[in-house]
Structures are given as C-alpha cells and as structure tokens.
Motif scaffolding. Structure first.
Motif, PDB file in Angstrom:
ATOM      1  N   SER A   1       0.969  -1.175   0.059  1.00 58.48           N
ATOM      2  CA  SER A   1      -0.071   0.020   0.057  1.00 58.48           C
ATOM      3  C   SER A   1       0.964   1.214   0.014  1.00 58.48           C
ATOM      4  CB  SER A   1      -0.984   0.104   1.177  1.00 58.48           C
ATOM      5  OG  SER A   1      -1.836  -1.028   1.084  1.00 58.48           O
ATOM      6  N   GLU A   2       1.981   1.153   0.813  1.00 56.26           N
ATOM      7  CA  GLU A   2       2.724   2.540   0.865  1.00 56.26           C
ATOM      8  C   GLU A   2       3.497   2.690  -0.473  1.00 56.26           C
ATOM      9  OE1 GLU A   2       4.683   0.954   4.242  1.00 56.26           O
ATOM     10  OE2 GLU A   2       4.554   2.703   5.373  1.00 56.26           O
ATOM     11  N   ILE A   3       4.061   1.582  -1.194  1.00 54.28           N
ATOM     12  CA  ILE A   3       4.467   1.375  -2.555  1.00 54.28           C
ATOM     13  C   ILE A   3       3.352   2.173  -3.657  1.00 54.28           C
ATOM     14  CG2 ILE A   3       5.437   0.392  -4.534  1.00 54.28           C
ATOM     15  CD1 ILE A   3       6.707  -1.828  -2.324  1.00 54.28           C
ATOM     16  N   SER A   4       2.156   1.751  -3.466  1.00 56.96           N
ATOM     17  CA  SER A   4       1.370   2.342  -4.277  1.00 56.96           C
ATOM     18  C   SER A   4       0.845   4.019  -3.978  1.00 56.96           C
ATOM     19  CB  SER A   4      -0.368   1.467  -4.178  1.00 56.96           C
ATOM     20  OG  SER A   4       0.056   0.354  -4.720  1.00 56.96           O
ATOM     21  N   ALA A   5       0.917   4.174  -2.814  1.00 55.08           N
ATOM     22  CA  ALA A   5       0.859   5.544  -2.384  1.00 55.08           C
ATOM     23  C   ALA A   5       2.172   6.366  -2.940  1.00 55.08           C
ATOM     24  CB  ALA A   5       0.651   5.826  -0.855  1.00 55.08           C
ATOM     25  N   LEU A   6       3.129   5.984  -2.827  1.00 53.09           N
ATOM     26  CA  LEU A   6       4.348   6.558  -3.425  1.00 53.09           C
ATOM     27  C   LEU A   6       4.370   6.702  -4.892  1.00 53.09           C
ATOM     28  CD1 LEU A   6       7.360   5.436  -1.282  1.00 53.09           C
ATOM     29  CD2 LEU A   6       6.258   7.574  -0.822  1.00 53.09           C
ATOM     30  N   ARG A   7       3.828   5.735  -5.494  1.00 55.14           N
ATOM     31  CA  ARG A   7       3.645   5.941  -7.100  1.00 55.14           C
ATOM     32  C   ARG A   7       2.689   6.649  -7.447  1.00 55.14           C
ATOM     33  NH1 ARG A   7       3.138  -0.555  -7.410  1.00 55.14           N
ATOM     34  NH2 ARG A   7       5.322  -1.415  -7.768  1.00 55.14           N
ATOM     35  N   PHE A   8       1.443   6.792  -6.723  1.00 54.62           N
ATOM     36  CA  PHE A   8       0.756   8.202  -6.817  1.00 54.62           C
ATOM     37  C   PHE A   8       1.172   9.448  -6.737  1.00 54.62           C
ATOM     38  CE2 PHE A   8      -2.282  10.926  -4.931  1.00 54.62           C
ATOM     39  CZ  PHE A   8      -3.411  11.096  -6.145  1.00 54.62           C
ATOM     40  N   LEU A   9       2.179   9.437  -5.688  1.00 49.61           N
ATOM     41  CA  LEU A   9       2.517  10.795  -5.305  1.00 49.61           C
ATOM     42  C   LEU A   9       3.723  11.191  -6.556  1.00 49.61           C
ATOM     43  CD1 LEU A   9       3.137  12.889  -3.216  1.00 49.61           C
ATOM     44  CD2 LEU A   9       4.759  11.670  -2.254  1.00 49.61           C
ATOM     45  N   GLY A  10       4.333  10.183  -6.978  1.00 49.89           N
ATOM     46  CA  GLY A  10       5.298  10.351  -8.117  1.00 49.89           C
ATOM     47  C   GLY A  10       4.736  10.905  -9.207  1.00 49.89           C
ATOM     48  N   ARG A  11       3.245  10.223  -9.611  1.00 49.23           N
ATOM     49  CA  ARG A  11       2.729  10.687 -10.779  1.00 49.23           C
ATOM     50  C   ARG A  11       2.305  12.273 -10.899  1.00 49.23           C
ATOM     51  NH1 ARG A  11       0.593   5.473 -10.565  1.00 49.23           N
ATOM     52  NH2 ARG A  11      -1.267   6.237  -9.425  1.00 49.23           N
ATOM     53  N   GLU A  12       1.848  12.480  -9.278  1.00 54.92           N
ATOM     54  CA  GLU A  12       1.249  13.790  -9.121  1.00 54.92           C
ATOM     55  C   GLU A  12       2.446  14.913  -9.377  1.00 54.92           C
ATOM     56  OE1 GLU A  12      -1.961  14.873  -6.872  1.00 54.92           O
ATOM     57  OE2 GLU A  12      -2.572  13.786  -8.731  1.00 54.92           O
ATOM     58  N   ARG A  13       3.531  14.479  -8.576  1.00 55.27           N
ATOM     59  CA  ARG A  13       4.731  15.570  -8.627  1.00 55.27           C
ATOM     60  C   ARG A  13       5.925  15.545  -9.829  1.00 55.27           C
ATOM     61  NH1 ARG A  13       3.596  17.514  -3.164  1.00 55.27           N
ATOM     62  NH2 ARG A  13       1.336  17.099  -3.216  1.00 55.27           N
ATOM     63  N   GLY A  14       5.585  14.433 -10.622  1.00 49.88           N
ATOM     64  CA  GLY A  14       6.702  14.337 -11.741  1.00 49.88           C
ATOM     65  C   GLY A  14       7.846  13.617 -10.987  1.00 49.88           C
ATOM     66  N   TYR A  15       7.694  13.014  -9.942  1.00 44.65           N
ATOM     67  CA  TYR A  15       8.754  12.186  -9.375  1.00 44.65           C
ATOM     68  C   TYR A  15       8.645  10.639  -9.848  1.00 44.65           C
ATOM     69  CZ  TYR A  15       9.300  15.766  -5.572  1.00 44.65           C
ATOM     70  OH  TYR A  15       9.385  16.934  -4.848  1.00 44.65           O
ATOM     71  N   LYS A  16       9.656  10.012  -9.633  1.00 39.74           N
ATOM     72  CA  LYS A  16       9.656   8.527  -9.718  1.00 39.74           C
ATOM     73  C   LYS A  16      10.511   7.939  -8.544  1.00 39.74           C
ATOM     74  CE  LYS A  16       7.899   6.467 -13.413  1.00 39.74           C
ATOM     75  NZ  LYS A  16       8.239   6.117 -14.707  1.00 39.74           N
ATOM     76  N   PHE A  17       9.764   7.072  -7.760  1.00 37.77           N
ATOM     77  CA  PHE A  17      10.190   6.551  -6.343  1.00 37.77           C
ATOM     78  C   PHE A  17      10.833   5.162  -6.753  1.00 37.77           C
ATOM     79  CE2 PHE A  17       7.316   9.660  -4.653  1.00 37.77           C
ATOM     80  CZ  PHE A  17       8.378  10.307  -3.574  1.00 37.77           C
ATOM     81  N   ILE A  18      11.961   4.877  -6.129  1.00 35.49           N
ATOM     82  CA  ILE A  18      12.541   3.444  -5.965  1.00 35.49           C
ATOM     83  C   ILE A  18      12.288   3.239  -4.520  1.00 35.49           C
ATOM     84  CG2 ILE A  18      14.488   1.995  -6.418  1.00 35.49           C
ATOM     85  CD1 ILE A  18      15.105   4.583  -8.296  1.00 35.49           C
ATOM     86  N   VAL A  19      11.611   2.180  -4.248  1.00 37.38           N
ATOM     87  CA  VAL A  19      11.508   1.760  -2.943  1.00 37.38           C
ATOM     88  C   VAL A  19      12.633   0.481  -2.613  1.00 37.38           C
ATOM     89  CG1 VAL A  19       9.916   0.485  -1.252  1.00 37.38           C
ATOM     90  CG2 VAL A  19       8.841   2.206  -2.873  1.00 37.38           C
ATOM     91  N   VAL A  20      13.198   0.809  -1.648  1.00 36.02           N
ATOM     92  CA  VAL A  20      14.223  -0.094  -1.120  1.00 36.02           C
ATOM     93  C   VAL A  20      13.835  -0.627   0.178  1.00 36.02           C
ATOM     94  CG1 VAL A  20      16.587  -0.669  -0.680  1.00 36.02           C
ATOM     95  CG2 VAL A  20      16.159   0.811  -2.353  1.00 36.02           C
ATOM     96  N   THR A  21      13.745  -1.850   0.587  1.00 39.98           N
ATOM     97  CA  THR A  21      13.246  -2.248   1.816  1.00 39.98           C
ATOM     98  C   THR A  21      13.851  -3.461   2.287  1.00 39.98           C
ATOM     99  OG1 THR A  21      11.131  -3.021   3.045  1.00 39.98           O
ATOM    100  CG2 THR A  21      11.386  -3.413   0.563  1.00 39.98           C
ATOM    101  N   THR A  22      13.875  -3.492   3.734  1.00 39.81           N
ATOM    102  CA  THR A  22      14.591  -4.803   4.195  1.00 39.81           C
ATOM    103  C   THR A  22      13.684  -6.133   3.645  1.00 39.81           C
ATOM    104  OG1 THR A  22      13.631  -4.164   6.249  1.00 39.81           O
ATOM    105  CG2 THR A  22      15.615  -3.507   5.751  1.00 39.81           C
TER     106      THR A  22
END
Lengths: 426, 613
Positions: free
Chosen positions: B575-596
């Motif tokens: 869900s957090e990854i989806s939220a970040l993807r949404f934020l990325g689309r809104e703001r013109g970022y691309k997020f790369i999620v690195v997680t343990t």
C-alpha cells in the motif's frame, strides 16, 4: 581489494600513540602529541599486568627501528587477508608467542573495530585489562555494528562476564546484544543469571503471575477431564462421545477452548464437577459476554436450540419472560447463521435486534419474511410492501399476508419516507 | 490521472542481479570439482530470481538440497552451504556432520549471505570445525523485485533491530546503500528519520569515505531513509489496494504468488510472478479494490472483441493473426482469468469475515470516533476466538491511535485474549509493550479538564457522542496530534471518489493518508525538515538531512533529480508503494522503494509473537 602499502604507512605515521589512550575517556585523538614520558609510564603499567612483555615491547615500539623492520615481516599476513575466508583473528589468539611477534598488536581500539568491520585480521590479545576491554566495547557500540559488538563481547568479555554484569548495566546497547546472543545460542542458564543479577524486572508482574497461576489450575483440570473423557469414550456408553467423537486432546488448549469443549460435552452437569461449564466460568472469572459467546457457539454447533432459548431467557419479578443478551442480538444471529440454524430459530433472534435498519437488513438476508412484512406494516409503508411482494414466493403464505395487508381498508394508506419513520417495534 | 509526459526513466537495476550472479559463480569456482549445494529455505526464491539450476550445474553443482535441519545425506566429497548468517543454521551444520567421527574426509564450504558474522564463526570454532570448514561471503545485498522495488529480503531485520535491539544489520543496510550509491549515485541529498536510519546513514557515510569515488553521471537524485517504527499505523491497517490485498490474502513471496485451486478453478495451483511485466496486473495493482472488477470486465470485453476479429478473415489474414496476435491474446486471457479468479476468491473470503465491519472499526479508530464501539467489536473478536493475529492487530491499532489503553480496558482485554488464545501469549504482550505497540496508559497522562474541554470544542464530531469524544480526547495522543498537524484523516463528510483519487488516502478508501508517505511528501516539498519541527518532536526526533559530498552536483532539474530512493528499515507494505507511485505521478517524481523486506500486518505481528519460543 586492499591498498596494502598506503594502509600500513598511514598506520605507522599516525597511530603511534593511539594505543595508549585507553584510559583517556575524552578525546584520545586530539592527543597525538603526547610526550614520550607518558608513553613510557604507561608501558611500565601494562607490563605489570602483562607477562608477555616480549610481544608487547615489539608492538608498542614507536621507535624508527621497529618501524623499519616491521613491514617486511608482516607482509605475508596482510597478503592472506585478501582471501580472509580461512584466517580469522580468533585462532590468531592461540598462535605461539614467537609467531605473534610478527604482527602488530597495537591497533588503537577504534582502529581495531574498524578493521574488524572490514573483516581484516586484528589482535585482541592486547585488550586484557578490564578498562581496555570496556573501551573496545564502547568503540564497537559507537560504530553501530551489531556484528562487532557481539564479537567484542564474545571474544574479550565472556571469560569474565560474571564480574561484568554491573558494567553492562550502564551499557544498554551492548547488554541487549549479549542478551540476544545468549537467546540465540540458547544459553538459558547464563541468561537467567544475567537477568536476575541486573535486577531486571523479571518477566512477570503480579497481575501476570495470576495468569500463570490460572494456567496451572487449568492444566490440572484438563488432565482430570482428559483422563475421564477418554475412558468414557472408550467404554462407548456415553452417547455424545459416540455421536461426536473427540477430535483432539484437550490438554494445553486455551481456557476458552476448554470451556467450549465442556459446553459441548458436559453442558448439563451440575456445578460441582470439574468439567461443568458453570464451574469453569466461576473458577476462572470468565466474563458474562465471553461465557455467552462460547455457550452459544457450542450449543449451536449441536443444534441444541432449546438450550439457547433457556440461556437467553430471564424472568422478571412479575414472572414475565424476556430475552436478554450481553451480546448484541445481531451478533447472536451471525453466530447462529454460521452454525446453519434453521429460519424459525434465526427469526426469533432477528426479531430481537433493536435497531430497525439492522433488523430489516438481517431479516431480508436470512429470509425472515414475517419480520420484514410486520416492520413494513408498522411503518404503514405501502410502497415497500409492494416491493417486497415481488421477493416472496408466488402463492406462499407470505404473499397472501402481504395481499391481505394491502387490501385492508382499515389502514390508512400513505407512503412515508421510511428513513425518517423508523421506530422501535416491540 | 495521466502520467506526466516527461516522467523520468528509472535506472536499470538488472545490473544488481548480474553482479550477484557473477559473484556467486566466482565463489562456487573457488571450490573446484563436483559439489553438492545446500541452500537455506528462504534463500531459494531470491536465488531463483538471479540464477537457475543450469547456471549452478555449469559450475559443477551436482545436487541441490534445501537446508531442513535433518541429517545430511549427500555422498559428494565436497559440500557447500549457502546460508544466512544464523547461529541456528551453523549449529545444524555441526550436528549434521558426523563425518569426523566416521573418519571420513570431505571438503566443506559455508557461504554466508549477505555477510558473515563473528558469532557464527565462533560457533564453528566452539564445535572444533573452524579449520575444517572454509567460510566465505556472498555480498548479495539487493534483489530487484520489480522496476521500482528492491528488497534486501531480510524479514528478520525487523525483529532483530526493533525488538532485540541488535544492530547486526545496520552495517548491512549501510553496505546496501553504498552499493546503490556507487552504481547509481552520487546522491545529491539524503534525508532520513529514525534511530536506525541515522546509524545506517553513518555506516554508509563511513564506507563512502573508505572507498574512492569516481565522478559519474548520477541516476538517482535524492534518498530518504525511514525506520518502520516511525509509523506503525500504516502497516497495521487492512490493505484495500489490489496488490496489497493480494499480499494480505495470498502472501506474495519474493514477487511471486501462489494461487490455489479456489482461484484457478482447477485441481492445480499456479505460481504467478506479479510485476510490471504482467500487463493485466500492472494496470490494476495500484487500484482500489472497488475499481478492479469493472476494469477487469472491460478488459474481458476488449479481449472478446479482439478474438472476434477472426471471423471473416481469409486464410492469409488468419495466418498473420495466429502468428502475431494470438499468442499475446492467449497470454492476456490467461492472466485475466487468473486475476478475475483471485478477485472472486478475495470477495468470498472478505464477505465471510465481515470485512466491511472490520474496515469501519479501523476507520473509526483512525478518526478517534466511537471508540467504545470499537473496543466492544475487538472484545467480541477475541471472545469468538477469531484469528489471534487480527485481534492483536486491532488491539495495537487501538493502542497507538489512543496513545495507550485505559488500565481497566487493558487488563480486561488482555485477560480475555490470554483466555481465548493461550497464556503463552504473555510473552507476546511483553514484546508488544516493548515496542510501544500495545501499552497501558500511565496515570498522569490524562490532560487537565480545561485542556480536554478545549480539545472537545475543537474536535468534537457529533454532539450526541459526548462521552465518546471525552474518553478519546482526554488523553495526550501523539497519533491524534500528528494526524491533525499533517491532515492524515480527511474529513469524513466529504465524498471520496476512489476512481479519481485526489490524494494518497485513496489507498485506504479515502480514510487515511499513510504517515510514512506523508512525511516523505512533506520533506521533499520543503527540501528539508524545516517547518516540521513539531511533527518530528512527536515522532521522537532522529531526523536528518545532508547534502551529498564528493562531487554530487546540484545542477538541479536533470532527470536524475526527480528519481528518489526511499529506503524502509524494517519493511514496507505494498500500500505504501502504491501511495508513493501515486505521489510520483502527481509531482513528476519516480520513486524507487528499497526495503529490508515487504511486510504487512500479519507479518509484522507474527514477528512479535512470543508463543512459539
């Protein structure tokens, strides 16, 4: 991988005095210009506690002589580092004295930690005084590397760990690593000793001890019940065990599972017996709600609907009966439905749901037509009745009932907005 | 929302896989000749993603075994173990090794991944095996699970770090970051929050200073490090975005899910890779579940139309159709039917467990509304012995949102929990208390009457719920304060169109914006922590922001500056990854999620259970 030469040069140029600063808690690195006198005085100090002066003398030497002779000598050892897989510092500790002369053992605590992080060989044998050991430990904590923290405890402190309990108490990070390590190697004896020495709040508070005591009592009960019931089952004389053979032993089951079991197999026993549900309820102070839920589930499973009737019925002082439940009736319906109760039974409990919205929803879901029709009738809502007629079976008693209501001249036919006119139906 | 036209390209992470594979091959060749390979169970899937059996066979691996804590049956002269640095596994290697007693000679090699620990080698030494066994390290730190997800595949990080207080993985994380930095950096800025994040940053920094840096064109601009304990609320909520929901129900393992017969409607179960390569999945993964059905049925209609084109084709057209389109259509057909099957199965399961009511309770807790009703819902859950994990999850949500339970509630619920699920959960409760996930309110935490009156004026929702409002506001609650300051809970009286999400709250049906992602959004927006002082204070501080050194150029507005690496220490949810993807689309970022590791509520709670010791 490693830059051999510069690395060593760096060391020899800068770390001359670092090794002696272990009792300088503050900032040993700012003190690079320490006097030779100081060096000497510390040397004698260490020599006192350290018999292996041969080794120590060589390794401390800040003299240019030592500096020149060394690099050639320890070249092979650094070479072997690139494939550090086999060689580790731990066996180095056990190397014969003559050999240990060949490598440096005066890395500063910080340097030592740093090298350990890189998987390089270090010598821990110079950290022999308690103060040194603790200084090394503190540096490992500062490096935020759990691997090294545990290693330092393991290789320099375990032998004296019992005198260290106090020291560890003020070093929470190190302490937690040690506790975790003991847990992992399952050294429960030392762990317990450690915890009790540190005045740790032992796992159980008084309130929790009560839970443990209850568990003990429960186990005693379970043993008795299990033995008795197994005999009864084998003898084949008790009907319920024949009809519903026991699936598993009751031993070690949670309290509520035990209660469920007793509601299932021993429901009508007098309160004096160990397996009587009422006895269990009182012994373990089970809340009314929890008791109700469990009885409900067990008796519904057996389809003993009359037991449920009795369970919910209370008499008031005039002798009228009334259905009461510590659990909201829509939950009761839910549990009954999950145990595939017939419509007549469901209907009775759906009718007891207070909230009209909820009641109609449940009645529709479980096809309790009477309740739906009566509610609409009381709402005097012709439209809803008409609508519901389409949902009941053609030619059924329900359809006739709706038709009768719709034809009835006495009722004033008006349509209400039903959302605003729900009222309690008793 | 349409993706911005100039959305930056993601770096190519397949390089990480190649690196790991090459290093593994190198290590295997260090033990020349035929050898049997024992692989730790939870390394099987990660290994699968980077090498296959034939790669191993090419390098003289004869037989493959899974580490199962049973006697070793290998007949080979050389045995190699590929394991995590765990004491338990190393001990097993000793127990299983009866060779010495039998006077047999074999060569043993242990490859620890991603690194070895001194404590493991100490076990070998203790058992007298140190010289007989060679050890090595396979620096397999990072496994790309998708174009924008990289996992360390270390689920134990969470328990080790946050519960045991063991910092063994801090340097590992630092090294992983170092690896990313040296291939895709230099980073321009690095932000973070949390104790562990700070330590990992320092460890990384140290490693950067040790190595020499070459000037390179950066592919990743900024990095953000965040500890899981900064935000426990988000992973404890039920997931309702498709990918998260699939993870909650079927458990996605290393980017792969196994759909059982209830999904495939056949006797066989099917393993499916879930990533951007799956054209159907990639379109629904970030959607709220309520939209997925209509999307899939539209897709099915399109597919039908495409198939129908065959009618009226002549032989030649048919030939082209079969050779060019049919395969793709069949593939799509297969995927569609799988995801439709999954949706049906999800619906069935969720209806059975009264999902709607469960969600209502969660949302009430987040809003701080009708808390009494929530408590009795949870109580009934416990009384009915419904899933012990769910019950704990709800208890934790209650405790965090309310800043602890009233002593009387705490005792009653705990007692009932122990009665329902067993007294051995005393240890579970101790663990949860240690993490602050489930605590009893301490006396003195209540506000003064005056304060509560003011609070009520500000925040009372309905006049009719006086007692409720009183009991929930009359305490100091960090979550409530955070929620107000960051607007985490949108006003519930407004309609929220889940098809056209307006903010990240859509991932929780419009009820809550994930705190973790909101923090990231705020910091990126401000380009610092300035203005968030009150927020970080409520989160116990440990925030930091550093500008990259060694040649990181700040020639802003290059594409790389809009690529942001977010590292979750202790796990992140889909869900957090989806939220970040949404934020990325809104703001013109691309997020790369690195997680343990990828986590969810069940994994989080399971890691803290104390009943199986």
């Amino acid at each position: 991988m490693m830059k051999n030469k510069p690395d060593e040069e760096d060391y020899w140029n800068s770390s001359k005095f670092k090794a002696f600063t272990f009792d300088d808690e503050d900032d040993e690195f700012s003190r690079l210009k320490e006097s030779k006198q100081a060096v000497n005085s510390i040397r004698s100090l260490v020599e006192e506690e350290d018999d292996e002066d041969e080794v120590e003398k060589v390794s401390w030497s800040g003299e240019p002589v030592g500096r020149k002779t060394k690099p050639g000598n320890f070249q092979p050892f650094t070479d072997s580092l690139s494939e550090s897989s086999v060689k580790l510092y731990a066996p180095e500790l056990r190397k014969p004295k003559s050999e240990s002369k060949d490598y440096i053992s005066d890395w500063s605590p910080e340097e030592t930690i740093h090298r350990m992080q890189q998987g390089k060989v270090v010598s821990l044998e110079r950290f022999r005084s308690l103060q040194d050991k603790l200084l090394l430990l503190d540096f490992s904590v500062r490096a935020h590397d759990g691997n090294i923290i545990t290693a330092v405890i393991l290789f320099t402190l375990t032998s004296i760990i019992r005198v260290l309990f106090r020291e560890l108490e003020s070093r929470q990070t190190a302490l937690r690593h040690f506790i975790h390590y003991l847990t992992e190697i399952r050294d429960h004896r030392l762990l317990l000793e450690l915890l009790s020495n540190l005045f740790f709040s032992l796992p159980f508070s008084p309130e929790e001890s009560a839970h443990v005591q209850d568990h003990y009592t429960l186990l005693e009960r379970q043993i008795i019940i299990e033995a008795t019931d197994r005999l009864a089952e084998h003898a084949g004389k008790v009907e319920i065990f024949q009809k519903f053979p026991r699936r598993a032993s009751i031993l070690n089951m949670p309290l509520i599972t035990t209660l469920y079991y007793c509601c299932f197999y021993h429901y009508n026993e007098p309160e004096g017996t160990y397996s009587s549900p009422l006895n269990i309820r009182h012994t373990f102070r089970i809340s009314e709600k929890q008791y109700f839920v469990t009885v409900l589930a067990a008796r519904a499973k057996l389809k003993a609907w009359s037991d449920l009737d009795a369970l919910f019925t209370s008499r008031n002082w005039l002798g009228f009966t009334k259905k009461k439940s510590p659990l909201s009736f829509h939950r009761v319906v839910d549990i009954l439905q999950k145990n595939s109760a017939p419509t007549q039974v469901l209907q009775e409990y759906v009718g007891l749901v207070d909230d009209a919205d909820l009641r109609i929803g449940l009645a529709q879901k479980h096809k309790c037509h009477d309740i739906v029709i009566n509610t609409y009738r009381d709402l005097k809502d012709r439209q809803l009745l008409l609508g519901y007629r389409g949902k009941v079976e053609r030619g059924s008693a329900e359809e006739r009932k709706i038709n009768d209501l719709l034809d009835s001249p006495v009722r004033k036919r008006r349509n209400y907005d039903h959302h605003h006119h729900y009222q309690h139906v008793t | 929302l349409a993706e911005l036209a100039d959305s930056p390209e993601l770096p190519d992470f397949s390089l990480l896989k190649r690196l790991a594979r090459d290093q593994l091959i190198y290590l295997l060749e260090q033990l020349p000749g035929k050898k049997d390979l024992f692989i730790e169970a939870d390394l099987m899937s990660p290994l699968d993603r980077i090498a296959n059996v034939s790669t191993l066979k090419q390098h003289e691996v004869d037989k493959l075994y899974k580490v199962e804590y049973k006697p070793i049956i290998s007949t080979s002269d050389q045995v190699c173990f590929l394991i995590r640095p765990r004491i338990q596994t190393v001990k097993w290697i000793y127990v299983a090794n009866a060779d010495k007693a039998a006077g047999k000679f074999r060569r043993y090699k242990i490859i620890f991944t991603p690194q070895k620990f001194y404590a493991c080698e100490a076990v070998l030494e203790e058992q007298g095996l140190f010289g007989d066994v060679t050890t090595d390290e396979w620096a397999f730190y990072l496994l790309p699970l998708d174009d924008d997800i990289i996992s360390l595949e270390l689920p134990e990080f969470f328990r080790d770090n946050f519960l045991a207080g063991d910092q063994r993985w801090v340097r590992t994380v630092g090294s992983a970051l170092h690896l990313l930095h040296s291939i895709y950096g230099p980073f321009s800025k690095i932000y973070g929050i949390g104790r562990c994040a700070k330590m990992a940053y320092e460890s990384w920094k140290e490693q950067v200073e040790e190595g020499d840096t070459k000037a390179r064109q950066a592919e990743i601009g900024n990095a953000f490090l965040i500890d899981r304990d900064v935000d426990y609320i988000t992973p404890l909520c039920s997931q309702v975005v498709y990918e998260g929901l699939v993870d909650d129900i079927f458990r996605i393992k290393c980017g792969c899910v196994e759909f059982g017969h209830d999904v495939t409607s056949s006797d066989k179960s099917v393993k499916v890779m879930l990533n951007s390569q799956d054209k159907v999945f990639s379109e629904i993964r970030n959607e709220h579940f309520s939209n997925v059905f209509s999307f899939l049925s539209q897709k099915a209609r399109n597919l039908q139309t495409a198939y129908d084109k065959r009618r009226g084709m002549d032989i030649k057209q048919m030939k082209t159709f079969v050779s060019e389109e049919l395969k793709g259509l069949k593939q799509e057909h297969r995927l569609l039917s799988l995801h439709i099957g999954a949706c049906e199965s999800i619906m069935k399961k969720k209806t059975k467990q009264d999902f709607q009511e469960l969600l209502k309770t969660e949302h009430s807790l987040l809003e701080g509304f009708e808390i009494r009703e929530c408590i009795s819902f949870i109580e009934e859950h416990i009384n009915r012995q419904v899933s012990m994990i769910e019950s704990l999850r709800l208890l934790c949500l209650l405790s965090i949102t309310e800043n602890g339970l009233l002593p009387k509630d705490f005792r009653a619920l705990k007692a009932q929990y122990l009665q329902s699920y067993g007294v051995d959960h005393l240890l579970t409760f101790a663990n949860l208390r240690q993490l602050g996930l489930l605590v009893e309110q301490q006396p003195g935490e209540t506000l003064t009457v005056m304060e509560s009156k003011v609070g009520k004026l500000v925040n009372d929702k309905t006049a009719g719920k006086l007692t409720d409002a009183f009991s929930s506001l009359a305490k100091k609650s960090h979550f409530r304060a955070l929620s107000r300051k960051l607007n985490l809970v949108p006003k519930s009286d407004e309609e929220y169109d889940l098809r056209v999400p307006r903010d990240m709250a859509y991932i929780f049906s419009g009820a809550y914006i994930p705190l973790s992602c909101k923090l990231i959004e705020q910091v990126l927006e401000r380009d610092s922590w300035t203005g968030l002082e009150e927020v970080t204070k409520l989160l116990n501080g440990h925030e930091f922001a550093f500008t990259g050194s060694n040649g990181a150029d700040l020639r802003a507005k290059s594409d790389a500056q809009r690529i942001i690496l977010v590292m979750f220490l202790g796990g992140c949810t889909f869900s957090e990854i989806s939220a970040l993807r949404f934020l990325g689309r809104e703001r013109g970022y691309k997020f790369i999620v690195v997680t343990t590791a990828i986590t969810n509520s069940s994994r989080l709670i399971e890691a803290l259970l104390g009943n199986k010791v």
